[in-house]
Design a protein around this motif. Sequence first.
Motif, PDB file in Angstrom:
ATOM      1  N   ILE A 111      -9.891  -4.094   5.108  1.00  0.00           N
ATOM      2  CA  ILE A 111      -9.066  -3.378   6.076  1.00  0.00           C
ATOM      3  C   ILE A 111      -8.086  -2.770   5.456  1.00  0.00           C
ATOM      4  O   ILE A 111      -7.723  -1.693   5.888  1.00  0.00           O
ATOM      5  CB  ILE A 111      -8.950  -4.517   7.390  1.00  0.00           C
ATOM      6  N   THR A 112      -7.246  -3.795   4.525  1.00  0.00           N
ATOM      7  CA  THR A 112      -6.100  -3.012   3.913  1.00  0.00           C
ATOM      8  C   THR A 112      -6.403  -1.890   2.989  1.00  0.00           C
ATOM      9  O   THR A 112      -5.729  -0.958   3.034  1.00  0.00           O
ATOM     10  CB  THR A 112      -5.478  -4.189   2.992  1.00  0.00           C
ATOM     11  N   ASP A 117      -7.214   1.148   5.115  1.00  0.00           N
ATOM     12  CA  ASP A 117      -5.746   1.562   5.552  1.00  0.00           C
ATOM     13  C   ASP A 117      -5.283   2.606   4.504  1.00  0.00           C
ATOM     14  O   ASP A 117      -4.823   3.678   4.602  1.00  0.00           O
ATOM     15  CB  ASP A 117      -4.738   0.309   5.916  1.00  0.00           C
ATOM     16  N   LYS A 146      -4.238   7.680  11.080  1.00  0.00           N
ATOM     17  CA  LYS A 146      -4.672   6.218  10.310  1.00  0.00           C
ATOM     18  C   LYS A 146      -4.831   5.348  11.493  1.00  0.00           C
ATOM     19  O   LYS A 146      -5.602   4.477  11.312  1.00  0.00           O
ATOM     20  CB  LYS A 146      -3.628   6.163   9.377  1.00  0.00           C
ATOM     21  N   LEU A 162      -8.109   2.828  12.153  1.00  0.00           N
ATOM     22  CA  LEU A 162      -8.180   1.537  11.843  1.00  0.00           C
ATOM     23  C   LEU A 162      -8.250   0.790  13.121  1.00  0.00           C
ATOM     24  O   LEU A 162      -9.177  -0.190  13.022  1.00  0.00           O
ATOM     25  CB  LEU A 162      -6.836   1.221  11.264  1.00  0.00           C
ATOM     26  N   THR A 163      -7.833   1.053  14.381  1.00  0.00           N
ATOM     27  CA  THR A 163      -8.214   0.528  15.649  1.00  0.00           C
ATOM     28  C   THR A 163      -9.422   0.699  15.863  1.00  0.00           C
ATOM     29  O   THR A 163     -10.108  -0.655  16.141  1.00  0.00           O
ATOM     30  CB  THR A 163      -7.434   1.260  16.605  1.00  0.00           C
ATOM     31  N   PHE A 214      -2.319  -3.165  11.904  1.00  0.00           N
ATOM     32  CA  PHE A 214      -3.153  -2.073  11.441  1.00  0.00           C
ATOM     33  C   PHE A 214      -3.801  -1.334  12.817  1.00  0.00           C
ATOM     34  O   PHE A 214      -3.893  -0.273  12.868  1.00  0.00           O
ATOM     35  CB  PHE A 214      -4.572  -2.488  10.874  1.00  0.00           C
TER      36      PHE A 214
END
Length: 769
Positions: free
Chosen positions: A607-608, A611, A683, A687-688, A729
């Motif tokens: 996930i990072t 992002d 962004k 991410l959501t 995030f």
Amino acid sequence: AAGSPEATGGGTGGGGWRRPHGPLQRYYGPSTAEAAEAAPDPTDINGPHFDPEVFMNKVRSECPLGQLLAREAALGREIRALDSDMQTLLYENYNKFISATDTIRKMKVDFRHMEAEMDDLAANMAAISASSARVSAALQDRHRRGAQLAGVQALLRKLQALVEVPGRLRCWAGTEPARALRCHARARAVLRHYRHLPSFRAIEDESHAIMADLAQRLRTRLREETLDPKELTECVEMLLQLEEPAEELSEEFLSQAGARLEAELEALEAELPAADPSGTATTPPPPASDILDFVDRGSSAFVGTLCQLAGSYRALFGGDTGRLEPFAAALATRYFALLERRLALERGLGDTSLLVRALDRFHRRLRALLELLPAGAEAAAALVARAARERVDRYLRALQTFFLGCLGDVRQALAAPRPPGKEGPGLPDLLATLAASVLGQLKAVLAYVQLFTARDVAFASLPYFKGEFCVTAVREGLVVAFVRWLCRTARGFADGPAERGAPAAPPALLLLLARLCLDYENSTISYILTLTDEQFPPQDSGPAVTPGPALCAEARAAAQRLLDHYVQVQGAAVAQMLRKSVETRDWLGTVEPRNVRAVMKRVVEDITAIDVQVGQLFEEGVRRAQSSDSSRRAFSVYSSSRAPGRYAPSYTPSAPMDTHLLSNIQKLFSERIDIFSPVEFNKVSVLTGIIKISLKTLLECVRLRTLGRFGLQQVQVDGHYLQLYLWRFASDERVVQGLLDEVAASAAHRCLDPVPMEHSVVELICERG
């Protein structure tokens, strides 16, 4: 009196009267200009209006006695001086007066002599006139006799020429037929007029026989294949002068002209590859010469010969074009077909300026033919329009191929392995390179296509190139069609199913294409359409054009679909890890949790990385205000309370509905989470969406498993770890918390011995992990 008192000056010391200008001036008086300028003054003794009475009255009234006496003495002196001057003048000119009198006397005598001589001369002239009349009559009589003699001599010469006509015709018929025809034409009218005379009839019959033989030889020559257009015209013209039937001659003329023109067309067709009757798709060999050379030969050979023969036909047979027009139309149609076949061989883009020059030369040299064949103008214009449209279509295919090649380069750059410590080009660089390359190629194509509408191109003035070509071919058929194709192609990476064995598009490519389509919607489409309208201005009454907002809407829809697909792909990748981690674990026989599972760490790392990747191309976005204890929020297996043990004593396997009912009641009052809702172009929203898909998959996987006490506690530890890192995030922390609460509630519901771990222990494990 010699002057007025006003005329005194400083000439004499005693203030005397000014001396007059002279006797001649007094005699002739003042000049006309001076008299006109001066006002009439009766006291001016030198003026024309002098009045003695007025002068005397003025002098007596104005001058004292002493001045009058002085004036009297002065006048006496002036009178004596004037008399002296007159006598001197007379003495000086006396001899001249005497000489002038003698001269006048002698001139009178000479005049009398001259009058006598003039009378004698007039008498002589009368005599000469009478003699001239007699001479003129004699000359006229002589002239009449000479004219009669000349007429007799001319008649004799004409008779001699008529007698010599057969011999001349026989001599010239074989070597100089045109000269023979002129000779026969001059003698024909006279021979016909005097045909009733036996001698003239014999000359005429012999001349006719010679001309008939000449006509036979001309007809034989007319059928020869080696005649050029000039010789053919001369031959038919001589046959017409011999009064041969015009109908037959016109047919023979067109037959011979058609044979020659057919030979020209066959020579052009020989340069083209043979047509494939079987229809198999074979690549023809390249032509031996370029299109400009082919058009030059066709224009100079075929078109030039056809125009020359058509002009000769009209000159020979007048306005009879009933046979000429279909004859020329059939040949022109064949020529157009050959040229179209040659244009079809221009498969590559090549040099567009060469094609434009060839079409321009074809159109210019065809004007003479179009004057003869007006119906061919539409066919010629249609041929040029088709060639231009075909070149525009090829440019469109070239742009599409170029874009696909650029996409291939991007995919290769994304998939290329990177040595440690060396990073490849980032997504912003790849996007900038792709966008600049495509836009530069499109601008270059527009510059090439603009050659078709240049001012020095003759066919650019055709109505098609002023309206339909600019709008239908270039704006709609090239620019709008390419933009729509680009959007469809980009969207195809999200909509079209991957072919069997073909690798799916990498997520970074989806993200890059979404940003490209969004940039097109924001600025590029407007810039391209403005540039196109400036270079190819549409007509007010021309066909309708696609509005810019419609294209922008298509680009935005493609960008939205690509971004949604990116979220689904990335969410599915994370969800796949979570699914395998849930499905491959024995949740009933697991040991007491001491660490966070590695898959949860991998999820946070992925996930990072996502992002960072999304942040290279899209803005941050807007987040909902976070609570102060977001990172420290307790993750409970009972979503209705923060205290883990509040409902634990009452939860036993004999009462399974308590927690289930509690979970359902909480769902009634919680905000519904739409997992697959469209994401926004930022962004945080992307991410959501990925987090929602991932956690929803985790929830569904947990619902299908049966857990023991330690399995429930492991879910509790993993959920708290995800809560610690994923909330930052998402656009709203409540989305993450709500999904994790549902995971915990489902795990408690599926647990055989639902005894949760102390929250402090959970925090300690997560901090250590």
